[in-house]
Design a protein around this motif. Structure first.
Motif, PDB file in Angstrom:
ATOM      1  N   THR A  81       0.849  -1.189   0.000  1.00  0.00           N
ATOM      2  CA  THR A  81       0.000   0.000   0.000  1.00  0.00           C
ATOM      3  C   THR A  81       0.885   1.240   0.000  1.00  0.00           C
ATOM      4  OG1 THR A  81      -1.772  -1.118   1.196  1.00  0.00           O
ATOM      5  CG2 THR A  81      -1.780   1.283   1.244  1.00  0.00           C
ATOM      6  N   GLY A  82       0.620   2.126  -0.922  1.00  0.00           N
ATOM      7  CA  GLY A  82       1.377   3.370  -1.025  1.00  0.00           C
ATOM      8  C   GLY A  82       0.439   4.557  -1.020  1.00  0.00           C
ATOM      9  N   ARG A  83       1.022   5.734  -1.254  1.00  0.00           N
ATOM     10  CA  ARG A  83       0.231   6.965  -1.247  1.00  0.00           C
ATOM     11  C   ARG A  83       0.548   7.763  -2.503  1.00  0.00           C
ATOM     12  NH1 ARG A  83       0.621  12.376   0.999  1.00  0.00           N
ATOM     13  NH2 ARG A  83       2.822  11.995   1.461  1.00  0.00           N
ATOM     14  N   TYR A  84      -0.509   8.122  -3.220  1.00  0.00           N
ATOM     15  CA  TYR A  84      -0.353   8.946  -4.413  1.00  0.00           C
ATOM     16  C   TYR A  84      -0.273  10.413  -4.010  1.00  0.00           C
ATOM     17  CZ  TYR A  84      -1.678  11.491  -8.640  1.00  0.00           C
ATOM     18  OH  TYR A  84      -1.717  12.377  -9.677  1.00  0.00           O
ATOM     19  N   PHE A 103       6.005   4.888  -1.205  1.00  0.00           N
ATOM     20  CA  PHE A 103       5.750   3.622  -0.529  1.00  0.00           C
ATOM     21  C   PHE A 103       7.019   3.172   0.171  1.00  0.00           C
ATOM     22  CE2 PHE A 103       7.385   2.728  -4.690  1.00  0.00           C
ATOM     23  CZ  PHE A 103       8.092   1.544  -4.616  1.00  0.00           C
ATOM     24  N   PRO A 138      -6.275   5.980  -7.506  1.00  0.00           N
ATOM     25  CA  PRO A 138      -6.147   6.176  -6.055  1.00  0.00           C
ATOM     26  C   PRO A 138      -7.499   6.324  -5.378  1.00  0.00           C
ATOM     27  CG  PRO A 138      -4.643   7.612  -7.275  1.00  0.00           C
ATOM     28  CD  PRO A 138      -5.570   7.010  -8.283  1.00  0.00           C
ATOM     29  N   ASP A 146      -8.520   9.022  -0.223  1.00  0.00           N
ATOM     30  CA  ASP A 146      -7.446   9.480   0.670  1.00  0.00           C
ATOM     31  C   ASP A 146      -6.060   9.396   0.028  1.00  0.00           C
ATOM     32  OD1 ASP A 146      -7.057   6.771   0.607  1.00  0.00           O
ATOM     33  OD2 ASP A 146      -7.111   6.460   2.771  1.00  0.00           O
ATOM     34  N   SER A 157      -4.620   6.701  -1.152  1.00  0.00           N
ATOM     35  CA  SER A 157      -3.979   5.393  -1.032  1.00  0.00           C
ATOM     36  C   SER A 157      -4.103   4.598  -2.329  1.00  0.00           C
ATOM     37  CB  SER A 157      -4.565   4.604   0.139  1.00  0.00           C
ATOM     38  OG  SER A 157      -5.939   4.348  -0.063  1.00  0.00           O
ATOM     39  N   VAL A 210      -2.674   0.620  -4.214  1.00  0.00           N
ATOM     40  CA  VAL A 210      -2.028  -0.675  -4.015  1.00  0.00           C
ATOM     41  C   VAL A 210      -1.053  -0.910  -5.158  1.00  0.00           C
ATOM     42  CG1 VAL A 210      -2.342  -3.171  -3.892  1.00  0.00           C
ATOM     43  CG2 VAL A 210      -3.961  -1.656  -2.739  1.00  0.00           C
TER      44      VAL A 210
END
Length: 265
Positions: free
Chosen positions: A135-138, A168, A213, A216, A218, A220
């Protein structure tokens, strides 16, 4: 997050079927860059050239092409092509791809009997694992940026619009990938290399599709679905290379490996 091996197997089998399509990339028999000087190629009918008004083919007596369902003879103008667009013309059981890549007009004949396609054995890959579902963040840029990258063909460059990056962590190492707009609304993709590149995975690049995304930010990153670009199989591809910042300093032991065809070579 639970690793669904059956779902991965279905996805991978579908990817292999698309590669093995009778007129897919494995069927390409040559890559030809057009100029103002008319040229004939042994694997395509007609004499081909390009100029300010786009691609032109001059078909000799007895030669025909089918373009958008219409049979054409003699002189035919395809008109200017947009970057990364193309037209497929049918010649018997072959498809002649007319396209624009990196600012150049090209012709790529595709013949179903090409040995690279008929002898295709599938794509080796790592066994899927939850470890590489991350799980990462855009993080969007203030404004989309044009990113220029190299290509598998020397001297060629591609320009992609990047809306942002994905941050990530893998193995305790903070990482990030510059991403480009994907083929479906909101989706993204990243081109990358890592410490396995040139060892167990193809040296030049791999590609990772990322779903849109969440609200929020997030996302994958399922590296189990990291795929080879077609330049991993054929020298007749103009694939883009990753931007410099997407050379990951970790070994991503997931996704597709070096194709059997490259290992044999």
């Amino acid at each position: 997050m639970v690793m669904d091996e059956k779902q991965w197997e279905t996805w991978h089998a579908g990817h292999e079927r698309r590669l093995a399509d009778p007129h897919g990339f494995l069927a390409i028999t040559s890559l030809n860059f057009l100029t103002a000087e008319p040229q004939r190629f042994p694997d395509a009918p007609g004499s081909w050239s390009t100029g300010p008004d786009g691609v032109t083919v001059d078909l000799a007596d007895g030669e025909t092409l089918t373009v958008r369902g219409q049979t054409v003879t003699g002189l035919h103008h395809f008109g200017p092509l947009a970057e990364r667009s193309g037209v497929d013309a049918v010649a018997g059981d072959a498809v002649i791809e007319i396209a624009r890549r990196g600012g150049f007009d090209i012709v790529r004949p595709r013949h179903p009997e090409n040995p690279l396609r008929t002898q295709f054995r599938g794509v080796p890959a790592y066994e899927p694992t939850e470890k590489w579902q991350i799980t990462g963040r855009y993080v969007a840029f203030d404004q989309p940026r044009d990113v220029t990258v190299g290509a598998a063909v020397e001297g060629l460059e591609h320009v992609y619009e990047s809306p942002g990056r994905v941050e990530f962590e893998a193995g305790g190492v903070p990482l990030a990938l510059t991403v480009f707009n994907g083929s479906t609304p909101g989706s993204l993709f990243a081109l990358f290399t890592d410490k396995t590149s040139g060892v167990t995975t193809y040296a030049a690049n791999r590609s990772l599709t990322i779903d849109a995304p969440a609200a929020d930010g997030s996302v994958v990153l399922d590296f189990n679905r990291a795929t080879n670009l077609v330049c991993a199989y054929t020298d007749f591809a103009t694939c883009p290379l990753p931007p410099a910042e997407n050379r990951l300093p970790v070994a991503v032991e997931a996704g597709e490996k070096i194709p059997y065809e490259r290992l044999a070579a």
